[in-house]
Design a protein around this motif. Structure first.
Motif, mmCIF file in Angstrom:
data_model
loop_
_atom_site.group_PDB
_atom_site.id
_atom_site.type_symbol
_atom_site.label_atom_id
_atom_site.label_comp_id
_atom_site.label_asym_id
_atom_site.label_seq_id
_atom_site.Cartn_x
_atom_site.Cartn_y
_atom_site.Cartn_z
ATOM 1 N N PRO A 103 7.056 -8.965 -35.016
ATOM 2 C CA PRO A 103 6.035 -9.651 -34.235
ATOM 3 C C PRO A 103 6.503 -10.013 -32.835
ATOM 4 N N GLN A 104 5.537 -10.098 -31.947
ATOM 5 C CA GLN A 104 5.793 -10.545 -30.569
ATOM 6 C C GLN A 104 5.377 -12.009 -30.466
ATOM 7 N N HIS A 105 6.312 -12.858 -30.053
ATOM 8 C CA HIS A 105 6.026 -14.287 -29.915
ATOM 9 C C HIS A 105 5.775 -14.615 -28.450
ATOM 10 N N HIS A 106 4.557 -15.022 -28.150
ATOM 11 C CA HIS A 106 4.257 -15.471 -26.791
ATOM 12 C C HIS A 106 4.440 -16.983 -26.764
ATOM 13 N N ILE A 107 5.348 -17.433 -25.948
ATOM 14 C CA ILE A 107 5.622 -18.867 -25.881
ATOM 15 C C ILE A 107 5.322 -19.353 -24.480
ATOM 16 N N CYS A 108 4.476 -20.368 -24.414
ATOM 17 C CA CYS A 108 4.040 -20.862 -23.111
ATOM 18 C C CYS A 108 5.184 -21.540 -22.381
ATOM 19 N N VAL A 109 5.373 -21.172 -21.127
ATOM 20 C CA VAL A 109 6.418 -21.816 -20.323
ATOM 21 C C VAL A 109 5.817 -22.592 -19.162
ATOM 22 N N ASP A 110 4.491 -22.813 -19.197
ATOM 23 C CA ASP A 110 3.904 -23.609 -18.121
ATOM 24 C C ASP A 110 4.192 -25.087 -18.328
ATOM 25 N N ALA A 111 3.787 -25.882 -17.335
ATOM 26 C CA ALA A 111 4.324 -27.240 -17.200
ATOM 27 C C ALA A 111 4.244 -28.082 -18.480
ATOM 28 N N ALA A 112 3.060 -28.180 -19.100
ATOM 29 C CA ALA A 112 2.927 -29.083 -20.238
ATOM 30 C C ALA A 112 3.845 -28.666 -21.372
ATOM 31 N N CYS A 113 3.936 -27.365 -21.596
ATOM 32 C CA CYS A 113 4.795 -26.882 -22.666
ATOM 33 C C CYS A 113 6.272 -26.991 -22.287
ATOM 34 N N ALA A 114 6.565 -26.767 -21.007
ATOM 35 C CA ALA A 114 7.946 -26.912 -20.560
ATOM 36 C C ALA A 114 8.414 -28.336 -20.797
ATOM 37 N N MET A 115 7.540 -29.298 -20.478
ATOM 38 C CA MET A 115 7.892 -30.713 -20.693
ATOM 39 C C MET A 115 8.100 -30.991 -22.176
ATOM 40 N N ALA A 116 7.397 -30.222 -23.020
ATOM 41 C CA ALA A 116 7.476 -30.459 -24.460
ATOM 42 C C ALA A 116 8.544 -29.601 -25.127
ATOM 43 N N GLY A 117 9.348 -28.932 -24.328
ATOM 44 C CA GLY A 117 10.502 -28.246 -24.902
ATOM 45 C C GLY A 117 10.268 -26.794 -25.279
ATOM 46 N N SER A 118 9.432 -26.085 -24.525
ATOM 47 C CA SER A 118 9.193 -24.684 -24.878
ATOM 48 C C SER A 118 10.453 -23.835 -24.720
ATOM 49 N N ALA A 119 11.337 -24.245 -23.796
ATOM 50 C CA ALA A 119 12.563 -23.460 -23.606
ATOM 51 C C ALA A 119 13.390 -23.459 -24.884
ATOM 52 N N ASP A 120 13.437 -24.594 -25.555
ATOM 53 C CA ASP A 120 14.190 -24.660 -26.807
ATOM 54 C C ASP A 120 13.572 -23.775 -27.868
ATOM 55 N N LEU A 121 12.257 -23.858 -27.965
ATOM 56 C CA LEU A 121 11.555 -23.040 -28.956
ATOM 57 C C LEU A 121 11.822 -21.561 -28.703
ATOM 58 N N LEU A 122 11.775 -21.222 -27.445
ATOM 59 C CA LEU A 122 11.973 -19.832 -27.060
ATOM 60 C C LEU A 122 13.374 -19.343 -27.462
ATOM 61 N N SER A 123 14.367 -20.113 -27.118
ATOM 62 C CA SER A 123 15.722 -19.637 -27.421
ATOM 63 C C SER A 123 15.990 -19.664 -28.926
ATOM 64 N N LYS A 124 15.351 -20.576 -29.629
ATOM 65 C CA LYS A 124 15.527 -20.631 -31.077
ATOM 66 C C LYS A 124 15.021 -19.325 -31.725
ATOM 67 N N ILE A 125 13.833 -18.887 -31.278
ATOM 68 C CA ILE A 125 13.282 -17.658 -31.871
ATOM 69 C C ILE A 125 14.070 -16.437 -31.424
ATOM 70 N N GLN A 126 14.449 -16.478 -30.157
ATOM 71 C CA GLN A 126 15.229 -15.367 -29.617
ATOM 72 C C GLN A 126 16.540 -15.198 -30.392
ATOM 73 N N ALA A 127 17.114 -16.329 -30.759
ATOM 74 C CA ALA A 127 18.398 -16.304 -31.451
ATOM 75 C C ALA A 127 18.295 -15.600 -32.800
ATOM 76 N N THR A 128 17.105 -15.569 -33.365
ATOM 77 C CA THR A 128 16.940 -14.879 -34.653
ATOM 78 C C THR A 128 16.749 -13.390 -34.469
#
Lengths: 579, 544, 288
Positions: A103-128
């Motif tokens: 699957p392709q995971h689209h993770i929002c990196v715009d402001a509201a999501c960035a403030m809510a930690g989208s970078a962490d979510l992104l790297s967590k999935i990437q790490a798998t």
């Protein structure tokens, strides 16, 4: 249209099956060995199937292969170069085979999501070892960080949809537009009708089109997408067009960062959108309705499709709707990841199977819209206001709000706010009051981005600003789509503006020079600004870029691509810089 | 048609028409820039129907393609006429006002029922009905054709059958309606206009008319033979009889281009004297006793040409010709001089002005005007005349401009001369492709990325029956000759039909196969319908 | 004949009252009054693409500038073509292009860049349009580092003329490119080599191989070239040709875009079929 040439790339059996089962009538029909029906008109009429066809290929293969594209193009008689041009326009389509399966995971990196930690979510999935894509706003800012998943052979999905809907204003009896949220079952037409559904259509059929138009005009309703054009005027213009074919389009391509109201309307009150479109059809003499919904909204799409089927089965769509002499039906079209397709003429092009590039206006949609024919286009929030106006009457409608901004308005609160979510308030409530209704700012307020990426920042000094169209304009800001993104002092605004600039760079369609190159140059300058802020040359350059994009771009995307950044500079939200 | 040898309409009209009937023409490939005008019309909403044995690049733009069997055009046209009358869609007012012979015509076509035409053409009756009704009910309509109509033993009758359709519906003589034959070379029209016809002097003036001849004789300075000359096919017959023994060929390559070309080559070789004037030592020139090197007409010479919309335009010398090459008019002038003529007009412009003094339809076209007005369309009888965008407007005038009404013609269906037999069971038809031209003398000069050489296009069904694979080299024979060539399987090709171009005689001498049966009215040979057979080559020779 | 609109409208351009037929664009009206407006993506034989925005002007009552190439004259409109605001936008458009593309073979753009005080120095390490030059056949080359995405070639290949649609815009934003499907080489695409794309290209991103080779050999001498108008011989349509010659040799073939027959467009034979004029002798190909 052309005597087309298709390359050697051939489709596989599954691609053939997918396309064949989807396209019921091909653009070229053999009637025996010596008679073939084809021609320019048939090709034109089939072209709008390109976008849904590409969705099917993408979903079945995980990408759009040369063979699959060739086959779809051949069946629809679309030139393959153009089909490729369309496929490469959208984020949700891949024209190269993904190197990583799954699957392709689209993770929002715009402001509201960035403030809510989208970078962490992104790297967590990437790490798998799974695929991730840094996505622009996914319209789930109230439950950030947002994710949307495409998977081969499975329906597109939003994991958070499983959590259900929580309505911050639940139980508030003063709600108008949101009155059925959490009350009526969005999957039941009976539940809809027993909660006032289809009363407005009955009324409209009863009082006739002229009365509907004058009611709308008297209500003072204006479009809720940002431009605030008077809805009654728009409908009348289409009603007065002498054309055998007209259209009603719901612009549900809600893509403005920070905005999610239309998604929630379609998920929680889908029949309302359909009913309002039907009234628009009856009133303007249009028999074809289209809902263009963003591709990242699978639940809303599902519920709309379900509602359309139910409405058809109950006689509310189709020929002789609700026992009247009128015919009206609706098709749903999914976008495929392109912010620009929220621009109305780009949206038309997208439905038509062209690249989602805006058209030059004039001509305006009321005379030359979808397929070049007269078209009413409104967003879902505007549409459901029509039901409210007809049901409660002009006086009751205008009893809320101000003279120039009558009625209520939906606001999408996200970022550093206690209870992010969708709020309905009468026009005129102040910005500060709304923040209090939503539980107040988390941390110390630094700025609020009003109207999304295309909007403007305001500082804490504007908390008294009454939320009306006229007050926003007088204060050089905008209500825009109703997005309010709250930033506390902990946010680095240089990062925010860089991301805004990146957003426009990514989302520019590339058609006109000011926007195609200006968004890139603006982003480059912001990346070059150091901790001290812009120097004079950089500031001048940003101002020049802003000027040409605002003055000379074709469409609203370019016109507003610098506005938030300029307001951030004007408010001193960035370091003030060297002299 | 109706007494004038030119297409009725301007190119711009097809952009404004409601209905395009493309018949026996692959204009997309053979007249690409004219087809741009057609495409503008289609983009603006015109319907297009295509009648052609092949689903050509042009036919692929059509709302309906009718793939009639080769040579059954009259059957289709007459059935259309009958259907239009039977459905009461004919323009009675126009017929009454501007035509003659309608009743006899209606009687004549009565036997051409849809069912009969369906059986003859192979196209189902519904499609024929749809075409007939579409054409008749369109507010304006144009019929466009090319050699698919004329390169038959009865090409003139084919044309007259199309004219009947226009008279029946009134689709002629008005902007957007007309009959448009597309010419294959830049001056086919101009050649005819200038009197390069056996029975005409310039301006379509009859050579048998004493007063006409007297006018020309006074300028040319000598007597003109009142007897019509021979057209090309009759010349070859005269050569075969030994009556014609000297031949002067200017810019033509019959040793490659004629049907049944082996026969042609023999006749040319047996002449007492053959003079060839050309820019290259073509196959024909190689047979000549005397070769006169000429300049390239459009790039090394001054003069005019006339297009398919009767537009006279200037050609100019852009480069100086090599060596001793001389302009055609110089060579002809010198020859005339040696034969004792005393011509006074020596430059192209003087020659043109001489023509203007003799041909009233050209009288208003000065070189200056041709220059500044982007060419002019004849007739243009005086220098204030703007030229004529479309012909036969008189058909709509109250008094028909004093002329006789336009007559219907009674045409009879007769298939190709060469019917298919058990020995030669396949139909061969020929035509052009986009990037090449005639026998390739000019077009072989450049490397085209889309050129694929000469092959025989056949249907998948025939390939299967003959056990052939795509690209296989085969033997192709007709009653007249045999060649070897590669086949190409065309998915759209109708079973029983084969097609090839004639652009590469050095690769495939295709005209060894074609039929030189010719139309007694025009002299044009039936290039479009030969019968052939295909045989596999012995193993080991079929690839390559 | 085509019906001509007989109603007239008046606009004021830089204070000059201009009366034109209804449907006339601001650009046409300005030109008719002798007022020049720079254009890049506009051509008289193509639908206005509206892409370059070089022709923007100020129209009273419009929030933004308007593109004069496509905006139709509205009766009574007040239009200014040379204000500071207009100047600033044009300068920026030119700067953007100059910072992104190789414009060295676009004399107009070079001249305008000077006129509008273009300063590319203030862009630090700007992203550029980069692409390998594509030489795929003997007829023309594609050098997309010079491509300003004016859409002209796409329109000429598409429904403004040729209707072949071998090329389209692919990708989005700054990554948008003129492309065949999946970027297949031109000979594998639907291209029929009419060269009409080359004919309309304003920056020489597309150029005829003859010109490319001469430039490569440092032997392209436009000032010594002559242009002769004649008529193509390859069929009976009568396409007007402009033969560009240098040293008694044809080096390029175009067609006047205002000619009623061609509208400036040709086919492969008219565009490239001239080479036999310079052949020393007729050389039929060898049998394979």
């Amino acid at each position: 249209m052309a005597d087309l040439q298709f390359g050697d790339a051939r489709p596989d059996a599954e691609e053939i099956q997918i396309v064949d089962s989807f396209v019921s009538e091909t653009a070229v029909v053999r009637e025996g060995e010596r008679v073939v029906r084809g021609g320019v008109t048939r090709r034109r009429e089939q072209r709008h199937l390109l976008l849904p066809g590409l969705h099917l290929l993408q979903n079945s293969q995980g990408w759009i292969s040369p063979g699959g594209l060739n086959y779809l193009a051949e069946v629809l008689q679309v030139p393959p170069a153009e089909a490729y041009g369309v496929a490469t326009f959208y984020d949700l389509f891949a024209t190269e085979k993904p190197s990583i399966p799954g699957p392709q995971h689209h993770i929002c990196v715009d402001a509201a999501c960035a403030m809510a930690g989208s970078a962490d979510l992104l790297s967590k999935i990437q790490a798998t070892g799974q695929r991730v894509h840094e996505s622009p706003c996914l319209g789930q800012c109230e439950r950030a960080p947002a994710m949307f998943i495409q998977e081969v052979g499975a329906p597109d999905r939003v994991p958070a949809d499983a959590d259900g809907f929580s309505h911050p204003q639940r139980g508030d009896s003063s709600l108008r537009l949101l009155r059925r949220f959490g009350v009526a079952d969005p999957l039941s037409i009976d539940s809809y009708t027993s909660n006032g559904g289809y009363d407005a259509l009955g009324l409209a059929l009863n009082i006739g089109t002229e009365a509907v138009l004058s009611t709308l005009e008297a209500s003072g309703l204006s479009g809720r997408g940002g431009a605030a054009f008077p809805t009654g005027t728009k409908w009348r213009a289409v009603a007065e067009e002498n054309s055998s074919s007209k259209h009603v389009v719901a612009n549900a391509d809600e893509s403005e960062p920070g905005t999610f109201k239309d998604r929630l309307i379609m998920e929680n009150d889908p029949f309302a959108v359909i009913e309002a479109m039907t009234i628009a059809g009856v009133t303007t003499g249009s028999e074809r309705g289209w809902i263009y919904i963003r591709g990242e909204y699978p639940l809303a799409t599902h519920r709309l499709n379900h509602a359309i089927q139910s409405a058809r089965a109950s006689g509310y769509l189709g020929s002789k709707i609700a026992g009247s002499e009128y015919s009206f039906d609706i098709e749903v079209r999914r976008g495929a990841g392109a912010y620009i397709c929220g621009e109305e003429t780009a949206l038309f092009n997208s439905i038509e199977g062209q690249r989602g590039e805006p058209r030059s206006k004039p001509p305006f949609p009321t005379t030359s819209g979808l397929f070049g024919e007269p078209t009413v286009i409104n967003n879902p929030e505007t549409l459901i206001n029509v039901l409210e106006i007809l049901n409660s009457g002009v006086d009751a409608y205008r009893s809320l709000g101000t003279k120039r901004s009558p009625g209520t308005k939906l606001f999408c609160l996200s970022g550093h706010i206690r209870f992010p979510g969708l709020y309905e308030i009468p026009f005129g409530v102040s910005l500060g009051e709304l923040l209090q209704i939503a539980g107040g700012v988390v941390g110390d307020l630094q700025a609020i981005l009003m109207g999304g990426a295309a909007g403007r920042f305001v500082g804490p000094e504007k908390l008294d600003l009454p939320l009306t169209l006229e007050d926003a304009a007088a204060n050089e800001t905008t209500l825009g789509s109703g997005a309010l993104m709250v930033f506390s002092n902990e946010v680095n605004m240089l990062d925010v503006t860089r991301r805004l600039a990146q957003f426009f760079r990514d989302e520019s369609c590339g058609q006109c020079v000011p926007c195609r190159i200006g968004t890139v140059r603006q982003h480059e300058v912001l990346l070059q600004i150091n901790a001290k802020g812009p120097d004079q040359t950089q500031r001048e350059l940003l101002d020049d870029i802003s000027a040409v994009m605002g003055d000379a771009s074709i469409c609203g995307l370019g016109h507003t691509a610098a506005s938030a950044i300029q307001s951030a500079l004007d408010l001193g939200l960035l370091p003030s810089g060297a002299p | 048609m109706f007494g004038v040898g030119g297409g009725t309409s301007s190119y711009a009209e097809v952009e404004d028409t409601d209905f395009v009937l493309l018949w026996g023409s692959n204009a997309r490939a053979a007249h690409p820039i004219y087809f741009h005008h057609v495409l503008k019309g289609l983009s603006k909403g015109a319907k297009m129907f295509a009648v052609d044995p092949r689903r050509t690049a042009s036919a692929k733009f059509a709302d309906l393609w009718l793939g009639i069997d080769v040579g059954t055009d009259i059957s289709l046209a007459n059935a259309m006429s009958r259907e239009i009358i039977a459905a009461n869609l004919h323009n009675k007012e126009f017929i009454e006002h501007a035509t003659s012979g309608f009743d006899a015509f209606a009687d004549h076509v009565d036997e051409y029922t849809l069912e009969r035409a369906a059986a003859t053409t192979g196209v189902n009756a519904n499609a024929i009905r749809e075409l007939a009704h579409g054409y008749a009910t369109a507010p304006t309509a144009q019929i466009l054709w090319t050699l698919g109509i004329t390169e038959h033993h009865n090409g003139v009758e084919n044309v007259l059958s199309l004219c009947n359709l226009a008279l029946l519906t009134g689709h002629v003589g008005r902007w957007g309606s007309g009959l448009v034959p597309l010419r294959g070379q830049n001056n086919v029209q101009g050649g005819g206009d200038m009197g390069a016809l056996p029975n005409k002097l310039p301006g379509f003036q009859d050579v048998a008319d004493d007063s006409v001849r007297a006018k020309f004789e006074s300028v040319y300075g000598g007597p003109i033979n009142p007897e019509p000359g021979l057209h090309l096919s009759l010349m070859f017959e005269a050569m075969a009889r030994g009556d014609l023994t000297a031949l002067y060929i200017i810019g033509e390559n019959p040793a490659d281009s004629e049907a049944d070309v082996d026969h042609t080559r023999k006749l040319l070789a047996e002449l007492d004297i053959l003079v060839v004037q050309d820019i290259f030592l073509t196959r024909t020139a190689q047979l000549a006793d005397v070769v006169l090197p000429a300049t390239v007409g459009w790039a090394e010479s001054e003069g005019t040409v006339t297009s398919s919309e009767r537009r006279v335009q200037r050609v100019r010398a852009a480069v100086k010709a090599p060596g001793d090459c001389r302009h055609d008019y110089e060579i002809i002038g010198e020859l005339a001089q040696r034969m004792g003529a005393k011509w006074t007009a020596n430059t192209p412009e003087e020659l043109w002005d001489e023509l203007r003094s003799l041909s009233s339809m050209h009288a208003g076209m000065t070189y200056d005007r041709l220059e500044t007005e982007g060419g002019l369309q004849w007739p243009c009888p005086n220098i204030d005349h703007p030229g004529t965008p479309y012909l036969h407007g008189w058909l709509w005038e109250d008094d028909l401009d004093g002329r006789a009404p336009a007559p219907f013609s009674l045409t009879r269906y007769a298939g190709p001369k060469e019917q298919l037999t058990d020995d030669y069971p396949l139909r061969l038809t020929t035509g052009r492709v986009l990037d090449s031209y005639n026998t390739g003398v000019q077009s072989s000069g450049y490397e085209s990325p889309i050129r694929s050489g000469s092959h025989l296009e056949i249907s998948p069904v025939d390939a299967l029956n003959l056990n052939l694979v795509d690209g296989e080299r085969v033997s192709v024979s007709s009653p007249r000759g045999r060649v070897e060539m590669h086949i190409k399987i065309e998915p759209d090709q109708v079973a029983g039909l084969t097609f090839s171009t004639f652009h590469f005689p050095e690769l495939v001498d295709l005209n060894l196969l074609t039929n030189d049966e010719w139309d007694p009215l025009s002299g044009t040979a039936e290039f479009k319908a030969a019968s052939i057979r295909i045989d596999k080559l012995p193993i080991g020779t079929s690839r390559g | 004949m085509k019906e001509q609109g007989d109603s007239q409208v008046s606009v004021h351009i830089n204070g000059i009252k201009v009366s034109v037929e209804e449907g006339t664009t601001l650009l046409q009206a300005a030109n008719s009054a002798g007022i020049e407006i720079p254009t890049l993506c506009w051509a008289e034989n193509l639908t206005p693409a509206n892409a370059c925005r070089l022709c923007v002007v100020e129209q009273q009552g419009s929030r933004t500038l308007v593109s004069s190439c496509s905006r139709v004259c509205e009766d009574g409109a007040q239009v200014l073509t040379d204000t500071d605001r207009v100047h600033r936008s044009r300068k920026m458009v030119l700067e953007f292009l100059a910072s992104s593309n190789d414009l060295s073979q676009s004399p107009d753009l070079v001249a305008w860049s000077k006129m509008y005080d273009v300063d590319t120095e203030r862009y630090k390490a700007p992203a550029k349009i980069e692409d390998q030059i594509k030489i795929e056949d003997d007829l023309f080359v594609r050098a997309y580092d010079r491509c300003v995405l004016c859409y002209k070639c796409v329109e000429a290949c598409g429904d403004d003329a040729q209707h072949t649609f071998a090329i389209a815009i692919a990708g989005r934003g700054f990554d948008a490119r003129v492309s065949t499907e999946y970027e297949v080489p031109l000979p594998e695409s639907a291209c029929v080599y009419c060269g009409n794309c080359v004919g309309v290209c304003p920056t020489n991103a597309l150029q005829f191989k003859t010109e490319f080779d001469l430039r490569d050999a440092n032997d392209w001498r436009p000032s010594e070239q002559t242009v002769t108008e004649t008529v193509c011989s390859y069929c009976g349509v009568g396409c007007s040709l402009e033969l560009h010659t240098q040293d008694n040799h044809i080096v390029k073939v175009t067609s006047p875009s205002d000619h009623s027959v061609t509208s400036g467009h040709l086919c492969i034979k008219g565009r490239f079929g001239w080479q036999y004029v310079h052949a020393p002798e007729f050389k039929p190909r060898e049998a394979p």
